[in-house]
Design an enzyme around this catalytic site. Structure first.
Site, short mmCIF file in Angstrom:
data_model
loop_
_atom_site.label_atom_id
_atom_site.label_comp_id
_atom_site.label_asym_id
_atom_site.label_seq_id
_atom_site.Cartn_x
_atom_site.Cartn_y
_atom_site.Cartn_z
NE ARG A 252 10.21 -8.20 1.01
CZ ARG A 252 9.61 -7.50 1.74
NH1 ARG A 252 10.08 -6.19 1.83
NH2 ARG A 252 8.37 -7.69 2.45
CB CYS B 290 8.67 -3.91 12.37
SG CYS B 290 9.07 -2.86 11.06
NE ARG C 169 4.16 -5.42 6.29
CZ ARG C 169 4.57 -6.26 7.14
NH1 ARG C 169 3.82 -7.05 8.11
NH2 ARG C 169 5.92 -6.92 7.05
CG HIS D 160 -17.20 -10.14 10.13
ND1 HIS D 160 -18.09 -9.47 9.70
CD2 HIS D 160 -16.35 -9.25 10.72
CE1 HIS D 160 -18.11 -8.03 9.85
NE2 HIS D 160 -16.89 -8.05 10.41
CG ASN E 205 10.49 -8.32 6.11
OD1 ASN E 205 11.26 -9.24 7.01
ND2 ASN E 205 9.17 -8.22 6.46
CG ASP E 206 11.96 -4.01 1.88
OD1 ASP E 206 12.08 -4.45 0.63
OD2 ASP E 206 10.91 -3.38 2.18
NE ARG F 236 5.09 -0.08 6.01
CZ ARG F 236 5.44 -1.16 5.82
NH1 ARG F 236 6.84 -1.45 6.23
NH2 ARG F 236 4.94 -2.06 5.35
CD GLU G 196 11.74 -0.25 4.61
OE1 GLU G 196 11.27 -1.53 4.65
OE2 GLU G 196 10.84 0.60 4.26
C1 PEP Z 1 10.45 -4.62 6.17
O1 PEP Z 1 10.92 -4.45 5.17
O2 PEP Z 1 11.30 -5.47 7.14
C2 PEP Z 1 9.29 -4.48 6.86
C3 PEP Z 1 8.58 -4.79 7.87
O3 PEP Z 1 8.38 -3.99 5.80
P1 PEP Z 1 7.61 -4.74 4.48
O4 PEP Z 1 7.80 -6.39 4.70
O5 PEP Z 1 6.13 -4.43 4.62
O6 PEP Z 1 8.26 -4.44 3.35
MG MG Z 2 9.65 -2.70 3.86
#
Ligand code: PEP
Ligand code: MG
Length: 570
Positions: free
Chosen positions: A465, A502, A296, A188, A454-455, A332, A431
């Site tokens: 990654r 995202c 998330r 908090h 990211n993926d 998600r 992704e």
């Molecule tokens: C991604 O894969 O770009 C993503 C936003 O999800 P995460 O980073 O939670 O795998």
């Molecule tokens: Mg992902």
């Protein structure tokens, strides 16, 4: 150099003010027999005083920060009304002839130990609330000041921990930062520091208090978590420049906060924020984002040994949905596996976890768990504007099966007479390269796409990654990744649906103009970086961005792309 968890962004340079209060509430125990009636009187007076103090602080907080933050103080007041808490203190005074302050500290220590031993991160943090209320009671009993007297000059507070009410009582004109040995981003106190705009680094470790003295100069970087004690002249100059730059940007971003993310030729896109814990809602709304592009949900499931049940999930999703009102919130469904562990599910050890039992693959293998989440999401959809997003879809059958289970959850709720948004939008993460290549097929069966770079990068380039040895190969500026992004956006537009992004790329200013030119409709990243993205969008035209993107798609290497963007986009 010291380092902690960055919990509230910003750079500050100021002398240290060390706040030394004990880690436990335990007071020196008095051995002299006490006058029980007098001690009971002291306790009840202190409880009444605490109630008045907290009501007043709650009122001020409500005015200054809104009702969500004020609710933290309601929780403190509720402890005062809890017979198990104050009643236990009275019982100790009566039965064991303890002094009032000793009784408070003993009961508080028991409660703190109990909350800290719990699995649920939320319940663990209630230990801080107990600490806060109990310190207040003890200060009241000893007739001490409940408000710490702070110097009337700039300082950075360094403490073992800070409680929420201590954070709220800091003099905003003088406090330049908060550093604590304990705590983390979701406490908090951390949430309040973010709302109040005080740079903060928490969880710097047990040795913090030995390493910093009151009065010594300290640099804190609330974005990286770095702490520099007694900096040399060069370091000072570097950070002073950084701080001045930050301030200049902050003023610029403040000026455009309520303006739309619109290009100079009137093309509008949407800027959203990524979110991990529901408690971030107020701070994210205040940051000017238009909604949540990625919640998330797996963070509700992690760091605990049991799974959250339908009601607990419902409460969390409802909290966010209601806080955002008519602004969209994309939640998600569970995305665990890979680097995100879930002790409650005892997932198998795998050779290639990122290619293994992950995300939607788990949800579809355990429909009874997935249905709990879907029901909770649907129930929460009656309280705001929720959208549901499925992660890690590679095969059309997976999407169809997930949607079938969603329909099943809907029929169950209908049969039970429970309200939900009948028109709730359903989207999927893009992704996995295979799904991107089939974007035209998927686009017919969802309401939106959100590209997870990211993926997508790791799967397109076969670059883990998480692996530092090959980090140089990991880039969303790889032409193959850019082609996939472009294909997804085009396929979605042909099908009349929209595409967001995202992954971390959404918050990278160097990529903004390119993504705009590729036709991206929505950007979702860390709230702290979105003002920079907005500034880029507002200073370019769509025509220019399209020309840039068209040229970038003809380039052959990461270096060529990055160099071109540096020349043209910034
Ligand atoms: C991604 O894969 O770009 C993503 C936003 O999800 P995460 O980073 O939670 O795998
Ligand atoms: Mg992902």
């Amino acid at each position: 150099m010291l380092k902690g968890i960055p919990v509230s962004a910003g750079i500050s340079i100021a002398p240290v003010l060390r706040l030394t209060h004990e880690t436990a509430i335990t007071q020196a125990e008095s051995t002299t027999p006490v006058d029980t009636t007098q001690e009971l009187g002291l306790l009840s007076k202190s409880v009444e005083q605490a109630r008045e103090q907290l009501e007043k602080l709650k009122e001020q907080t409500e005015e200054q920060l809104g009702s969500e933050k004020a609710a933290i103080l309601s929780a403190h007041i509720a402890f005062l009304d809890d017979p198990a808490f104050v009643g236990e203190m009275s019982a100790l005074i009566e039965n064991q002839q303890l002094a009032a302050s000793t009784a408070v500290s003993q009961v508080a220590d028991q409660f703190i130990a109990l909350f800290e031993s719990m699995d649920d991160a939320y319940m663990k943090e209630r230990a801080d609330d107990i600490r806060d209320v109990s310190r207040r009671l003890i200060r009241n009993i000893s007739g001490g000041d409940t408000v710490i007297s702070y110097p009337e000059e700039p300082f950075i507070l360094v403490a073992w921990d800070v409680t929420p009410s201590e954070t709220l009582q800091l003099p905003l004109q003088y406090v330049r930062g908060i550093v604590t040995a304990k705590g983390g981003a979701t406490s908090h106190a951390a949430i309040l520091a973010r709302s109040l705009g005080i740079p903060a680094v928490m969880g710097a470790g047990d040795t913090l208090m030995e390493k910093v003295d009151s009065g010594s100069l300290l640099i804190i970087d609330g974005t990286s978590g770095q702490l520099i004690v007694s900096p040399d002249a060069d370091t000072m100059a570097t950070y002073q420049e950084k701080a001045a730059q930050e301030e200049k940007e902050r003023q610029l971003y403040e000026a455009i906060k309520d303006l739309p993310a619109e290009t100079t030729d009137g093309h509008r896109v949407h800027l959203m924020a990524n979110m991990a814990v529901p408690e971030e809602s107020d701070a994210l709304i205040a940051s000017g984002v238009e909604g949540i592009g990625l919640f998330r949900s797996e963070f509700l499931f992690m760091d605990r040994s049991t799974l959250p049940d339908e009601n607990e999930q419902f409460a969390a999703y409802k909290h966010v949905a209601a806080a955002f009102g008519d602004k969209p919130v994309i939640i998600r469904t569970l995305d665990v596996g890979g680097d995100k562990h879930l002790p409650a599910l005892a997932l198998p050890q795998e050779e290639n976890p990122f290619l293994g039992f992950r995300a939607m693959r788990i949800s579809l293998a355990r429909p009874e768990l997935f249905l709990v989440q879907l029901r909770a999401l649907l129930r929460a959809s009656a309280f705001g504007r929720l959208l549901i997003m499925f992660p890690m879809i590679s095969h059309l059958e997976q999407l169809r099966e997930a949607k079938r289970l969603l329909e099943q959850a809907k029929s169950e709720l209908r049969a039970e007479g429970i309200a939900f948004d009948e028109k709730i939008a359903v989207g999927m993460m893009m992704e996995i390269p295979g799904a991107c290549l089939q974007a035209d097929v998927f686009a017919k069966e969802v309401d939106f796409f959100s590209i997870g770079t990211n993926d997508l990068v790791q799967y397109t380039l076969a670059v883990d990654r998480m692996n530092a040895n090959i980090a140089e190969l990991y880039s969303y500026y790889h032409p193959a990744v850019l082609r996939l992004i472009s294909q997804v956006i085009q396929a979605s537009h042909r099908a009349g649906i929209w595409t967001g992004l995202c992954g971390e790329m959404a918050g990278d200013r160097l990529a903004t103009k390119l993504l705009l030119g590729l036709g991206l409709d929505e950007f979702s990243g860390a709230a702290s970086v979105m003002p920079k993205v907005k500034e880029r969008i507002r200073s370019t035209s769509l025509v220019e961005a399209k020309q840039l993107a068209e040229h970038v798609l003809t380039l052959s290497t990461v270096d060529e792309v990055v160099q071109y963007l540096k020349d043209k986009a910034l």
